[in-house]
Motif scaffolding. Structure first.
Motif, short mmCIF file in Angstrom:
data_model
loop_
_atom_site.label_atom_id
_atom_site.label_comp_id
_atom_site.label_asym_id
_atom_site.label_seq_id
_atom_site.Cartn_x
_atom_site.Cartn_y
_atom_site.Cartn_z
N ALA A 49 -24.06 50.84 8.16
CA ALA A 49 -22.71 50.45 8.56
C ALA A 49 -21.75 50.76 7.42
O ALA A 49 -22.14 50.78 6.25
N PHE A 50 -20.49 51.01 7.77
CA PHE A 50 -19.45 51.28 6.79
C PHE A 50 -18.30 50.30 6.98
O PHE A 50 -18.06 49.82 8.09
N VAL A 97 -21.88 62.24 3.81
CA VAL A 97 -22.90 62.41 4.85
C VAL A 97 -24.29 62.10 4.31
O VAL A 97 -25.10 61.47 5.00
N THR A 98 -24.58 62.49 3.09
CA THR A 98 -25.93 62.35 2.55
C THR A 98 -26.17 60.99 1.88
O THR A 98 -27.22 60.37 2.09
N PRO A 153 -21.36 57.15 14.08
CA PRO A 153 -20.16 57.92 14.47
C PRO A 153 -19.38 58.43 13.28
O PRO A 153 -18.86 59.56 13.31
N LYS A 154 -19.26 57.62 12.22
CA LYS A 154 -18.53 58.07 11.03
C LYS A 154 -19.24 59.24 10.37
O LYS A 154 -18.59 60.21 9.94
N ARG A 155 -20.55 59.15 10.31
CA ARG A 155 -21.30 60.25 9.68
C ARG A 155 -21.16 61.53 10.50
O ARG A 155 -21.10 62.64 9.95
N PHE A 156 -21.11 61.40 11.82
CA PHE A 156 -20.90 62.57 12.67
C PHE A 156 -19.52 63.18 12.43
O PHE A 156 -19.36 64.41 12.33
N ALA A 157 -18.50 62.33 12.32
CA ALA A 157 -17.14 62.81 12.06
C ALA A 157 -17.05 63.48 10.70
O ALA A 157 -16.39 64.53 10.55
N THR A 213 -26.76 64.10 23.08
CA THR A 213 -27.37 63.87 21.78
C THR A 213 -27.82 62.42 21.71
O THR A 213 -27.20 61.54 22.32
N SER A 214 -28.92 62.20 21.02
CA SER A 214 -29.40 60.84 20.79
C SER A 214 -29.24 60.43 19.34
O SER A 214 -29.75 59.39 18.93
N PHE A 215 -28.54 61.26 18.56
CA PHE A 215 -28.35 60.97 17.14
C PHE A 215 -27.49 59.72 16.97
O PHE A 215 -26.35 59.69 17.40
N GLY A 216 -28.07 58.69 16.37
CA GLY A 216 -27.31 57.48 16.10
C GLY A 216 -27.31 56.48 17.23
O GLY A 216 -26.84 55.36 17.05
#
Length: 218
Positions: free
Chosen positions: A8-9, A56-57, A85-89, A148-151
């Motif tokens: 989480a962010f 991202v990393t 979602p933030k990491r995807f953005a 996509t199932s990422f996240g």
């Protein structure tokens, strides 16, 4: 200690970091547009690439703008949101920053680098000022469509690990607990029994009066 990536962010830090990156990019864009000086844009594009790569990393707090955002927002109550979602953005931002780094350093000038830069500035302004993360919206659409199932599986995990409720970090709402088996059936007999007792109590005086009536002798 970097360790595992966060689940989480803090939305307050995210919006502050977006504002800082927007200001830096706006200055570089102004030099490229008005003075035709692309060296600041080259430097900012390389900085953006490193910034989004670290986000991202490793996470937001390890990036340069993330560190400054953490200092600026220190003391404010956090607003936790899901990290996927933030990491995807930020992955989309990383792709645009990589393209900008290549374009500006190979000598391409004109509308192409300025259009990409203006697009990045618009997205940063939307997130920092309006609180609207377009990349997060795209991620949610992809997950809902099943593309996509990422996240998608991180929601309950992030809520437990970050110790936050489902309204903050996750968009999924826990399913309501099913009613106890036989719970309603157990309550209904009590109501029926109470009704029967009232009915019997109302009939008792009439029965007593019938018993008290004198019987006529033949």
């Amino acid at each position: 200690m970097m360790g595992a990536r966060p689940a989480a962010f803090n939305e307050v830090e995210v919006r502050a970091a977006a504002g800082l990156t927007m200001v830096t990019g706006a200055v570089a864009f102004a030099y490229a547009y008005f003075d035709k000086q692309y060296i600041p844009l080259q430097a900012v594009a390389s900085l953006y690439f490193a910034e989004f790569l670290i986000r991202v990393t490793a996470g937001l707090r390890f990036s340069p703008f993330g560190l400054m955002a953490g200092i600026i927002t220190r003391g404010r109550a956090p607003e936790w949101v899901s990290a996927a979602p933030k990491r995807f953005a930020w992955s989309l931002g990383l792709a645009m920053a990589f393209a900008m780094t290549i374009i500006t350093n190979v000598g391409i000038r004109g509308y192409l680098p300025r259009t990409i830069c203006l697009t990045c500035l618009t997205l940063m302004w939307m997130e920092s000022v309006l609180g609207l993360c377009l990349g997060c919206k795209i991620h949610g659409l992809l997950v809902r469509r099943g593309w996509t199932s990422f996240g998608a599986e991180l929601c309950v995990e992030c809520a437990i690990s970050a110790r936050i409720d489902h309204g903050g970090a996750c968009d999924q709402v826990p399913e309501p607990l099913a009613p106890a088996a036989g719970g309603q059936d157990q309550d209904e007999p009590e109501e029926i029994q109470e009704g029967e007792e009232i009915h019997h109590a109302q009939q008792r005086p009439s029965r007593d009066r019938r018993r008290r009536r004198p019987v006529a002798s033949p």
